[in-house]
Design a protein around this motif. Structure first.
Motif, PDB file in Angstrom:
ATOM      1  N   THR A  47       0.843  -1.201   0.000  1.00 33.64           N
ATOM      2  CA  THR A  47       0.000   0.000   0.000  1.00 33.64           C
ATOM      3  C   THR A  47       0.877   1.249   0.000  1.00 33.64           C
ATOM      4  O   THR A  47       0.629   2.192  -0.751  1.00 33.64           O
ATOM      5  CB  THR A  47      -0.930   0.012   1.233  1.00 33.64           C
ATOM      6  OG1 THR A  47      -1.731  -1.166   1.211  1.00 33.64           O
ATOM      7  CG2 THR A  47      -1.820   1.231   1.246  1.00 33.64           C
ATOM      8  N   LEU A  48       1.905   1.236   0.836  1.00 29.12           N
ATOM      9  CA  LEU A  48       2.827   2.363   0.894  1.00 29.12           C
ATOM     10  C   LEU A  48       3.558   2.547  -0.437  1.00 29.12           C
ATOM     11  O   LEU A  48       3.737   3.672  -0.913  1.00 29.12           O
ATOM     12  CB  LEU A  48       3.830   2.176   2.032  1.00 29.12           C
ATOM     13  CG  LEU A  48       4.835   3.292   2.220  1.00 29.12           C
ATOM     14  CD1 LEU A  48       4.142   4.616   2.522  1.00 29.12           C
ATOM     15  CD2 LEU A  48       5.804   2.934   3.341  1.00 29.12           C
ATOM     16  N   LEU A  49       3.966   1.451  -1.054  1.00 35.51           N
ATOM     17  CA  LEU A  49       4.634   1.519  -2.354  1.00 35.51           C
ATOM     18  C   LEU A  49       3.703   2.113  -3.404  1.00 35.51           C
ATOM     19  O   LEU A  49       4.099   3.007  -4.161  1.00 35.51           O
ATOM     20  CB  LEU A  49       5.103   0.133  -2.792  1.00 35.51           C
ATOM     21  CG  LEU A  49       5.758   0.043  -4.161  1.00 35.51           C
ATOM     22  CD1 LEU A  49       7.035   0.877  -4.217  1.00 35.51           C
ATOM     23  CD2 LEU A  49       6.052  -1.398  -4.522  1.00 35.51           C
ATOM     24  N   LEU A  50       2.461   1.636  -3.454  1.00 32.42           N
ATOM     25  CA  LEU A  50       1.490   2.160  -4.415  1.00 32.42           C
ATOM     26  C   LEU A  50       1.253   3.651  -4.182  1.00 32.42           C
ATOM     27  O   LEU A  50       1.226   4.437  -5.135  1.00 32.42           O
ATOM     28  CB  LEU A  50       0.175   1.383  -4.319  1.00 32.42           C
ATOM     29  CG  LEU A  50      -0.951   1.840  -5.242  1.00 32.42           C
ATOM     30  CD1 LEU A  50      -0.564   1.680  -6.704  1.00 32.42           C
ATOM     31  CD2 LEU A  50      -2.227   1.068  -4.936  1.00 32.42           C
ATOM     32  N   ALA A  51       1.103   4.041  -2.923  1.00 31.85           N
ATOM     33  CA  ALA A  51       0.876   5.460  -2.609  1.00 31.85           C
ATOM     34  C   ALA A  51       2.087   6.303  -3.011  1.00 31.85           C
ATOM     35  O   ALA A  51       1.929   7.394  -3.577  1.00 31.85           O
ATOM     36  CB  ALA A  51       0.572   5.618  -1.125  1.00 31.85           C
ATOM     37  N   SER A  52       3.280   5.798  -2.744  1.00 34.94           N
ATOM     38  CA  SER A  52       4.501   6.542  -3.102  1.00 34.94           C
ATOM     39  C   SER A  52       4.612   6.721  -4.613  1.00 34.94           C
ATOM     40  O   SER A  52       4.952   7.808  -5.094  1.00 34.94           O
ATOM     41  CB  SER A  52       5.738   5.812  -2.576  1.00 34.94           C
ATOM     42  OG  SER A  52       5.705   5.744  -1.176  1.00 34.94           O
ATOM     43  N   LEU A  53       4.332   5.669  -5.353  1.00 37.34           N
ATOM     44  CA  LEU A  53       4.359   5.775  -6.818  1.00 37.34           C
ATOM     45  C   LEU A  53       3.295   6.749  -7.315  1.00 37.34           C
ATOM     46  O   LEU A  53       3.535   7.514  -8.260  1.00 37.34           O
ATOM     47  CB  LEU A  53       4.183   4.397  -7.452  1.00 37.34           C
ATOM     48  CG  LEU A  53       5.344   3.423  -7.234  1.00 37.34           C
ATOM     49  CD1 LEU A  53       4.973   2.030  -7.765  1.00 37.34           C
ATOM     50  CD2 LEU A  53       6.615   3.934  -7.868  1.00 37.34           C
ATOM     51  N   GLY A  54       2.136   6.736  -6.677  1.00 32.38           N
ATOM     52  CA  GLY A  54       1.076   7.679  -7.035  1.00 32.38           C
ATOM     53  C   GLY A  54       1.502   9.119  -6.802  1.00 32.38           C
ATOM     54  O   GLY A  54       1.272   9.996  -7.647  1.00 32.38           O
ATOM     55  N   VAL A  55       2.142   9.372  -5.679  1.00 29.91           N
ATOM     56  CA  VAL A  55       2.625  10.718  -5.360  1.00 29.91           C
ATOM     57  C   VAL A  55       3.693  11.153  -6.369  1.00 29.91           C
ATOM     58  O   VAL A  55       3.690  12.296  -6.839  1.00 29.91           O
ATOM     59  CB  VAL A  55       3.152  10.768  -3.908  1.00 29.91           C
ATOM     60  CG1 VAL A  55       3.972  12.017  -3.655  1.00 29.91           C
ATOM     61  CG2 VAL A  55       1.988  10.681  -2.925  1.00 29.91           C
ATOM     62  N   ILE A  56       4.593  10.246  -6.715  1.00 26.59           N
ATOM     63  CA  ILE A  56       5.614  10.575  -7.724  1.00 26.59           C
ATOM     64  C   ILE A  56       4.955  10.912  -9.062  1.00 26.59           C
ATOM     65  O   ILE A  56       5.362  11.860  -9.740  1.00 26.59           O
ATOM     66  CB  ILE A  56       6.627   9.416  -7.863  1.00 26.59           C
ATOM     67  CG1 ILE A  56       7.496   9.330  -6.601  1.00 26.59           C
ATOM     68  CG2 ILE A  56       7.499   9.595  -9.109  1.00 26.59           C
ATOM     69  CD1 ILE A  56       8.332   8.063  -6.497  1.00 26.59           C
ATOM     70  N   LEU A  57       3.937  10.173  -9.440  1.00 29.23           N
ATOM     71  CA  LEU A  57       3.207  10.460 -10.684  1.00 29.23           C
ATOM     72  C   LEU A  57       2.565  11.850 -10.640  1.00 29.23           C
ATOM     73  O   LEU A  57       2.631  12.601 -11.622  1.00 29.23           O
ATOM     74  CB  LEU A  57       2.142   9.387 -10.943  1.00 29.23           C
ATOM     75  CG  LEU A  57       1.264   9.601 -12.173  1.00 29.23           C
ATOM     76  CD1 LEU A  57       2.097   9.566 -13.448  1.00 29.23           C
ATOM     77  CD2 LEU A  57       0.159   8.558 -12.222  1.00 29.23           C
ATOM     78  N   ILE A  58       1.967  12.195  -9.510  1.00 25.94           N
ATOM     79  CA  ILE A  58       1.343  13.519  -9.369  1.00 25.94           C
ATOM     80  C   ILE A  58       2.394  14.621  -9.561  1.00 25.94           C
ATOM     81  O   ILE A  58       2.176  15.578 -10.314  1.00 25.94           O
ATOM     82  CB  ILE A  58       0.649  13.651  -7.995  1.00 25.94           C
ATOM     83  CG1 ILE A  58      -0.553  12.707  -7.909  1.00 25.94           C
ATOM     84  CG2 ILE A  58       0.215  15.098  -7.742  1.00 25.94           C
ATOM     85  CD1 ILE A  58      -1.085  12.506  -6.498  1.00 25.94           C
ATOM     86  N   HIS A  59       3.535  14.475  -8.908  1.00 22.75           N
ATOM     87  CA  HIS A  59       4.595  15.488  -9.058  1.00 22.75           C
ATOM     88  C   HIS A  59       5.130  15.532 -10.487  1.00 22.75           C
ATOM     89  O   HIS A  59       5.446  16.606 -10.991  1.00 22.75           O
ATOM     90  CB  HIS A  59       5.744  15.220  -8.075  1.00 22.75           C
ATOM     91  CG  HIS A  59       5.379  15.522  -6.652  1.00 22.75           C
ATOM     92  ND1 HIS A  59       5.167  16.795  -6.186  1.00 22.75           N
ATOM     93  CD2 HIS A  59       5.166  14.700  -5.601  1.00 22.75           C
ATOM     94  CE1 HIS A  59       4.861  16.751  -4.906  1.00 22.75           C
ATOM     95  NE2 HIS A  59       4.848  15.477  -4.522  1.00 22.75           N
ATOM     96  N   THR A  60       5.206  14.381 -11.127  1.00 21.30           N
ATOM     97  CA  THR A  60       5.663  14.337 -12.515  1.00 21.30           C
ATOM     98  C   THR A  60       4.731  15.143 -13.410  1.00 21.30           C
ATOM     99  O   THR A  60       5.198  15.940 -14.246  1.00 21.30           O
ATOM    100  CB  THR A  60       5.757  12.876 -12.998  1.00 21.30           C
ATOM    101  OG1 THR A  60       6.702  12.182 -12.173  1.00 21.30           O
ATOM    102  CG2 THR A  60       6.178  12.796 -14.454  1.00 21.30           C
ATOM    103  N   VAL A  61       3.437  14.980 -13.236  1.00 24.38           N
ATOM    104  CA  VAL A  61       2.458  15.743 -14.035  1.00 24.38           C
ATOM    105  C   VAL A  61       2.645  17.240 -13.801  1.00 24.38           C
ATOM    106  O   VAL A  61       2.643  18.041 -14.753  1.00 24.38           O
ATOM    107  CB  VAL A  61       1.017  15.294 -13.708  1.00 24.38           C
ATOM    108  CG1 VAL A  61      -0.012  16.236 -14.312  1.00 24.38           C
ATOM    109  CG2 VAL A  61       0.779  13.863 -14.173  1.00 24.38           C
TER     110      VAL A  61
END
Length: 148
Positions: A47-61
């Motif tokens: 769950t933490l990994l998925l959330a971290s990847l999601g946050v990285i995607l948001i910053h990338t956008v």
């Protein structure tokens, strides 16, 4: 200068909206009962990994949005330079090896301030998730009751 401030204000608002929407979608995904998400929710580290990847995607956008803006304004000459400038500005207020011209430097400065706030917001989100998953609880934080 009014044009820079107006554009910088618009971009700051847009960045906040992207971040808010991204985090809301991420929370919705993490709470989902979908058959692909349920096993992940049962494993706190996943769950933490998925959330971290999601946050990285948001910053990338958000970073890419600024990079495309710099290209559209002809403030920087190619996409690689615009993406590099946007990334270092968003994450650390820049290194100083690539600079915007006087016509757009306030926009770059406000991207830096906005990026730092967004990174702080993401950090708070992830710490909150850690607490909710009880991954912050450590035995070494409890008082020693063994007498030794």
């Amino acid at each position: 200068m009014v044009q820079q401030l107006s554009l910088a204000t618009f971009m700051a608002i847009l960045t906040v909206l992207i971040h808010l929407t991204g985090l809301a979608l991420l929370v919705r995904l993490l709470r989902s009962e979908h058959r692909l998400v349920t096993p992940i929710r049962k494993a706190p580290l996943a769950t933490l990994l998925l959330a971290s990847l999601g946050v990285i995607l948001i910053h990338t956008v958000e970073i890419w949005t600024y990079a495309f803006l710099y290209l559209g304004l002809d403030a920087l000459h190619d996409f690689e330079t615009a993406l590099y400038f946007s990334t270092v500005t968003y994450a650390s207020v820049g290194y100083g090896d690539v600079l915007l011209g006087k016509n757009w430097r306030i926009l770059g400065a406000i991207e830096g301030a906005t990026g730092i706030i967004m990174l702080g917001w993401s950090t708070a989100f992830l710490v909150s998730l850690l607490a909710r998953l009880k991954l912050l609880a450590h035995d070494w934080l409890s008082p020693d009751t063994s007498g030794g």
